[in-house]
Scaffold this active site. Structure first.
Site, PDB file in Angstrom:
ATOM      1  N   LYS A  13       0.835  -1.211   0.000  1.00 35.90           N
ATOM      2  CA  LYS A  13       0.000   0.000   0.000  1.00 35.90           C
ATOM      3  C   LYS A  13       0.869   1.259   0.000  1.00 35.90           C
ATOM      4  CE  LYS A  13      -2.002  -1.110   3.898  1.00 35.90           C
ATOM      5  NZ  LYS A  13      -1.302  -2.380   4.221  1.00 35.90           N
ATOM      6  N   ARG A  88     -10.050   0.635   8.305  1.00 42.57           N
ATOM      7  CA  ARG A  88      -9.645  -0.718   8.688  1.00 42.57           C
ATOM      8  C   ARG A  88     -10.729  -1.436   9.478  1.00 42.57           C
ATOM      9  NH1 ARG A  88      -3.785   0.271   8.580  1.00 42.57           N
ATOM     10  NH2 ARG A  88      -2.620  -1.532   9.258  1.00 42.57           N
ATOM     11  N   ARG A 127      11.848  -5.099   5.355  1.00 45.71           N
ATOM     12  CA  ARG A 127      11.642  -3.708   4.933  1.00 45.71           C
ATOM     13  C   ARG A 127      12.459  -2.708   5.754  1.00 45.71           C
ATOM     14  NH1 ARG A 127       5.635  -1.630   5.476  1.00 45.71           N
ATOM     15  NH2 ARG A 127       5.880  -2.450   7.573  1.00 45.71           N
ATOM     16  N   ARG A 161      10.960  -0.332  11.376  1.00 47.81           N
ATOM     17  CA  ARG A 161       9.864  -0.109  12.306  1.00 47.81           C
ATOM     18  C   ARG A 161       9.874  -1.112  13.451  1.00 47.81           C
ATOM     19  NH1 ARG A 161       4.704   0.526   8.467  1.00 47.81           N
ATOM     20  NH2 ARG A 161       3.797  -0.771  10.089  1.00 47.81           N
ATOM     21  N   ARG A 172      -0.728  -8.690  13.176  1.00 53.09           N
ATOM     22  CA  ARG A 172      -1.306  -7.688  12.265  1.00 53.09           C
ATOM     23  C   ARG A 172      -2.125  -8.372  11.171  1.00 53.09           C
ATOM     24  NH1 ARG A 172       4.203  -4.812  11.116  1.00 53.09           N
ATOM     25  NH2 ARG A 172       3.109  -3.804   9.394  1.00 53.09           N
TER      26      ARG A 172
HETATM   27  P1  AP5 Z   1       4.868  -1.646   1.852  1.00 52.06           P
HETATM   28  O1  AP5 Z   1       4.512  -0.856   0.641  1.00 52.06           O
HETATM   29  O2  AP5 Z   1       5.631  -0.966   2.920  1.00 52.06           O
HETATM   30  O3  AP5 Z   1       3.561  -2.375   2.422  1.00 52.06           O
HETATM   31  P2  AP5 Z   1       2.281  -1.795   3.159  1.00 52.06           P
HETATM   32  O4  AP5 Z   1       1.097  -2.463   2.557  1.00 52.06           O
HETATM   33  O5  AP5 Z   1       2.302  -0.304   3.162  1.00 52.06           O
HETATM   34  O6  AP5 Z   1       2.539  -2.423   4.591  1.00 52.06           O
HETATM   35  P3  AP5 Z   1       2.510  -1.822   6.057  1.00 52.06           P
HETATM   36  O7  AP5 Z   1       3.215  -2.828   6.903  1.00 52.06           O
HETATM   37  O8  AP5 Z   1       3.013  -0.420   6.113  1.00 52.06           O
HETATM   38  O9  AP5 Z   1       1.007  -1.881   6.352  1.00 52.06           O
HETATM   39  P4  AP5 Z   1       0.345  -1.942   7.685  1.00 52.06           P
HETATM   40  O10 AP5 Z   1      -1.056  -1.827   7.219  1.00 52.06           O
HETATM   41  O11 AP5 Z   1       0.634  -3.084   8.554  1.00 52.06           O
HETATM   42  O12 AP5 Z   1       0.994  -0.718   8.468  1.00 52.06           O
HETATM   43  P5  AP5 Z   1       0.419   0.694   8.901  1.00 52.06           P
HETATM   44  O13 AP5 Z   1       1.555   1.627   8.990  1.00 52.06           O
HETATM   45  O14 AP5 Z   1      -0.759   1.059   8.087  1.00 52.06           O
HETATM   46  O15 AP5 Z   1       5.666  -2.940   1.364  1.00 52.06           O
HETATM   47  C1  AP5 Z   1       6.265  -3.826   2.302  1.00 52.06           C
HETATM   48  C2  AP5 Z   1       7.671  -4.237   1.801  1.00 52.06           C
HETATM   49  O16 AP5 Z   1       7.544  -5.071   0.668  1.00 52.06           O
HETATM   50  C3  AP5 Z   1       8.534  -3.059   1.362  1.00 52.06           C
HETATM   51  O17 AP5 Z   1       9.851  -3.305   1.763  1.00 52.06           O
HETATM   52  C4  AP5 Z   1       8.418  -3.039  -0.156  1.00 52.06           C
HETATM   53  O18 AP5 Z   1       9.624  -2.579  -0.765  1.00 52.06           O
HETATM   54  C5  AP5 Z   1       8.162  -4.507  -0.482  1.00 52.06           C
HETATM   55  N1  AP5 Z   1       7.222  -4.665  -1.589  1.00 52.06           N
HETATM   56  C6  AP5 Z   1       6.137  -3.896  -1.872  1.00 52.06           C
HETATM   57  N2  AP5 Z   1       5.498  -4.359  -2.954  1.00 52.06           N
HETATM   58  C7  AP5 Z   1       6.184  -5.470  -3.351  1.00 52.06           C
HETATM   59  C8  AP5 Z   1       6.030  -6.396  -4.439  1.00 52.06           C
HETATM   60  N3  AP5 Z   1       5.010  -6.270  -5.319  1.00 52.06           N
HETATM   61  N4  AP5 Z   1       6.926  -7.406  -4.532  1.00 52.06           N
HETATM   62  C9  AP5 Z   1       7.952  -7.515  -3.642  1.00 52.06           C
HETATM   63  N5  AP5 Z   1       8.161  -6.659  -2.620  1.00 52.06           N
HETATM   64  C10 AP5 Z   1       7.292  -5.650  -2.468  1.00 52.06           C
HETATM   65  O19 AP5 Z   1      -0.129   0.372  10.377  1.00 52.06           O
HETATM   66  C11 AP5 Z   1       0.731   0.097  11.442  1.00 52.06           C
HETATM   67  C12 AP5 Z   1      -0.073  -0.002  12.741  1.00 52.06           C
HETATM   68  O20 AP5 Z   1      -0.724   1.258  12.998  1.00 52.06           O
HETATM   69  C13 AP5 Z   1      -1.213  -1.035  12.734  1.00 52.06           C
HETATM   70  O21 AP5 Z   1      -0.747  -2.332  13.077  1.00 52.06           O
HETATM   71  C14 AP5 Z   1      -2.167  -0.429  13.781  1.00 52.06           C
HETATM   72  O22 AP5 Z   1      -1.713  -0.691  15.079  1.00 52.06           O
HETATM   73  C15 AP5 Z   1      -2.040   1.068  13.522  1.00 52.06           C
HETATM   74  N6  AP5 Z   1      -3.011   1.579  12.537  1.00 52.06           N
HETATM   75  C16 AP5 Z   1      -2.731   2.184  11.342  1.00 52.06           C
HETATM   76  N7  AP5 Z   1      -3.870   2.540  10.707  1.00 52.06           N
HETATM   77  C17 AP5 Z   1      -4.885   2.148  11.524  1.00 52.06           C
HETATM   78  C18 AP5 Z   1      -6.311   2.214  11.396  1.00 52.06           C
HETATM   79  N8  AP5 Z   1      -6.907   2.758  10.318  1.00 52.06           N
HETATM   80  N9  AP5 Z   1      -7.058   1.695  12.412  1.00 52.06           N
HETATM   81  C19 AP5 Z   1      -6.484   1.150  13.509  1.00 52.06           C
HETATM   82  N10 AP5 Z   1      -5.133   1.047  13.687  1.00 52.06           N
HETATM   83  C20 AP5 Z   1      -4.350   1.536  12.687  1.00 52.06           C
END
Ligand code: AP5
Ligand code: ZN
Length: 217
Positions: A13, A88, A127, A161, A172
């Site tokens: 994402k 979410r 990552r 992170r 997660r």
């Molecule tokens: P990346 O693009 O970083 O993936 P992402 O989908 O953004 O993953 P996140 O881990 O950031 O998502 P998340 O939803 O867990 O975290 P968030 O910060 O929202 O890609 C991952 C890796 O793979 C990278 O190294 C990239 O280079 C590689 N990659 C990408 N595409 C690829 C491909 N096609 N092939 C190979 N490699 C690839 O949330 C964190 C925490 O915050 C949550 O756990 C929760 O506690 C809280 N939180 C955030 N939003 C909310 C909400 N709305 N409600 C409640 N809690 C929330």
């Protein structure tokens, strides 16, 4: 144009949102980034969210909505937004509908990034990002041209992170399946959903995304 990117941790994402931001002039709104910002700044919301995020559980709707609404009050969002990691839960989806309709706006497309859980543990554990500009990298899938130096800004400090370890990624993923995956049906029922194959390579995923967003702008 207002977009939602739906998908589990590691689906890509953030990677794709940054590319869409550059290609289409939209603004990426990551609730994860906003919450990490609140934690770093030591705000009330940040203090409440920190331990929850470290466990890999979902932060309460009230806190998430507060940080999001704060960000939505800034003028740049008028260019159009890419919601990355929000909504979410069903409650967040309903609140988003209200927030947008109060502004005379709506969601134009929801893109669901379909991936396999097993691969996500590897993606997230490998990552890291540039501390200066936030550009994302991966030990196996996306290395900078010169090891340890950011391609985008030349920065040499990389960071990982606190919640990117295998155990927390599994928590997660569970939260995603329990609370977030049902939103796929919610948006599909409205005819707003497009699913893409996000197991493909980063550039191939980008091409699929650009085709969808290009039709809307
Ligand atoms: P990346 O693009 O970083 O993936 P992402 O989908 O953004 O993953 P996140 O881990 O950031 O998502 P998340 O939803 O867990 O975290 P968030 O910060 O929202 O890609 C991952 C890796 O793979 C990278 O190294 C990239 O280079 C590689 N990659 C990408 N595409 C690829 C491909 N096609 N092939 C190979 N490699 C690839 O949330 C964190 C925490 O915050 C949550 O756990 C929760 O506690 C809280 N939180 C955030 N939003 C909310 C909400 N709305 N409600 C409640 N809690 C929330
Ligand atoms: Zn950088």
């Amino acid at each position: 144009v207002n977009l939602i990117l739906l998908g589990p941790p590691g689906a890509g994402k953030g990677t794709q949102a940054r590319m869409l931001e550059e290609a289409f002039g939209l603004v990426q709104l990551s609730t994860g980034d906003l919450l990490r910002g609140a934690v770093a700044a030591g705000t009330e919301a940040g203090l409440a969210a920190k331990a929850v995020m470290e466990r890999g559980e979902l932060v309460s709707d009230a806190i998430v909505l507060a940080v999001l609404q704060d960000r939505l009050s800034q003028p740049d969002v008028a260019r159009g937004i890419i919601l990355d990691g929000f909504p979410r839960t069903a409650g967040q989806a309903a609140a988003l509908d209200d927030l947008l309709s109060a502004r005379g706006q709506q969601i134009d497309a929801v893109i669901s990034l379909a991936v396999q859980d097993e691969a996500m543990v590897e993606r997230v554990s490998g990552r890291y990002t540039c501390a200066a500009c936030g550009e994302g990298y991966h030990d196996l899938f996306k290395q900078p041209a010169t090891a340890g130096t950011c391609d985008k800004c030349g920065g040499t400090q990389m960071k990982r992170r606190a919640d990117d370890n295998a155990e927390t990624v599994r928590t997660r993923l569970k939260a995603y399946h329990a609370d977030t995956a049902p939103l796929i049906d919610y948006y599909a029922a409205r005819g707003a959903l497009t699913e893409i194959d996000a197991m493909a390579e980063i550039d191939a995923v980008r091409t699929q995304m650009a085709a969808i967003v290009g039709k809307l702008t």
